[in-house]
Design an enzyme around this catalytic site. Structure first.
Site: not given
Length: 405
Positions: A90, A92, A122, A154-155, A182
């Protein structure tokens, strides 16, 4: 850029003979510089990646959100005819507001073998290394292509990846499996909990605090619901267990609460957010029903005796499924052969892997960094983890290229 001209004079780690690839570090520096906090656009980062791939004659598919402020990117690297492997990440990151950073969070900096920056752990490091390995994938002439899948939002609930997967479903693309990068210290993880979060809005009737008998106190009724949720949490602790999770049972907790306007005014409104993270073996529907039944049969009838306008509304704000990678999944066998050694376990935090799984794409989680170093001030990933990730993808490329049939 040669190592002597690199802005990253890497401090050698004890017992580590190799340093991270300079090309990967340069890409990571570029990615960190994009402020892709979820409330902002990620298009500059997507444009950078799209241009990087285009320079290698790779066309990327872009899927946008409704406002065209954010986008997913999907690209196939290699011309192989066999089902490919997805490398997923991801774009973001979480905010830096209120955090005390020792350096600019959007400038990659190196200190004592650690690389600092928002998203370094991350999960921009994984994306950077995947991009740095594109040339190696092309040179391998493998019959197994690699697909790059980079999502938005995603976050804030794994929102963007749904559009990416819908696009893939229309194309009927056949894949062998997905690796979500991740941070897991490069160990393979084959499961995570699902999550449901709700914003609860309680509406009562306001009055002066000297006349509570004519009011419906939104704080007090909200608190009754919170007490019920706490009791449900204790029951869930006694329910199904899975020892492969750090917290081996389903959890429920309240994370935000807001109410009240003055010390002498009974509030007509309160609002709070609660969530539960449930085991893959657990059906969340009965949990939802117990909560709604308590609201409908216990709280609302009493509230409406005084004020017909009383209401309690539950608004879902996050809902993603758990991950349970099938034991016989091919991607699980492949990644197990190349990931860092360690006991096969599961993670409590959510990822997009569960969503890939729900779309019929077997997925595992494996990426550089430690989740305990993410989201905090001075987020970092170590040089050692970067090297491990580079070796992991290199070995995947070699493995796939060696498979002739």
């Amino acid at each position: 850029m040669s190592p002597t001209n690199s802005p990253f004079p890497i401090t050698a780690l004890a017992g580590q003979s190799r340093k991270p690839d300079q090309h990967a570090l340069e890409i990571l520096r570029e990615l960190i510089a994009f402020d892709t906090v979820s409330r902002h656009s990620n298009l500059q980062m997507i444009d950078f990646i799209q241009d990087y791939l285009y320079q290698r004659n790779i066309n990327a598919r872009i899927t946008y959100d409704d406002e065209h402020r954010k986008a997913n990117l999907f690209a196939t690297v290699g011309q192989g005819k066999r089902p490919g492997i997805i490398l997923s990440g991801h774009t973001d990151v979480v905010p830096v507001d209120g955090q005390a950073w020792s350096s600019d969070p959007f400038v990659l900096s190196e200190r004592d073998g650690r690389f600092y920056g928002r998203g370094a752990c991350d999960m921009k490091a994984f994306i950077a290394i995947a991009l740095a390995k594109v040339d190696a994938i092309l040179e391998s002439d493998s019959q197994t292509p690699f697909h790059l899948a980079f999502s938005y939002d995603e976050e804030v609930g794994c929102l963007g990846v749904h559009r990416l997967l819908a696009d893939l479903a229309q194309r009927q693309l056949h894949v062998l499996g997905c690796i979500v990068g991740e941070p897991t210290n490069m160990q393979m993880k084959t499961g995570h909990k699902g999550k449901r979060a709700f914003r609860c809005q309680v509406t009562g009737r306001s009055a002066h605090s000297s006349t509570p008998h004519v009011a419906v106190n939104a704080i007090e009724y909200g608190s009754e619901l919170l007490a019920f949720l706490r009791a449900q949490s204790r029951e869930l602790e006694q329910g199904p267990h899975d020892a492969r999770f750090d917290v081996p049972y389903t959890t429920m907790t309240t994370t935000m609460f807001n109410a009240g306007i003055a010390t002498n005014t009974i509030p007509a409104a309160s609002e709070f957010v609660f969530e539960y993270r449930y085991l893959p073996v657990q059906d969340p529907a009965p949990i939802d029903r117990r909560i709604r039944d308590f609201i409908d049969t216990v709280l609302l009838p009493e509230m409406r005796e005084k004020a017909e306008e009383s209401a309690i509304q539950l608004q879902p704000c996050i809902d993603y499924p758990p991950l349970e990678t099938p034991t016989g999944a091919e991607i699980r066998k492949i990644v197990a052969a190349h990931a860092a050694p360690g006991e096969q376990s599961k993670v409590g935090f959510g990822t997009e892997a569960g969503i890939f799984g729900k779309h019929g794409i077997d997925s595992v989680v494996c990426g550089p960094g430690d989740i305990n170093h993410a989201h905090r001030p001075d987020e970092f990933v170590t040089a050692e983890q970067l090297v491990l990730c580079e070796d992991f993808i290199d070995s995947l490329i070699s493995d796939m290229a060696a498979r002739k049939s």
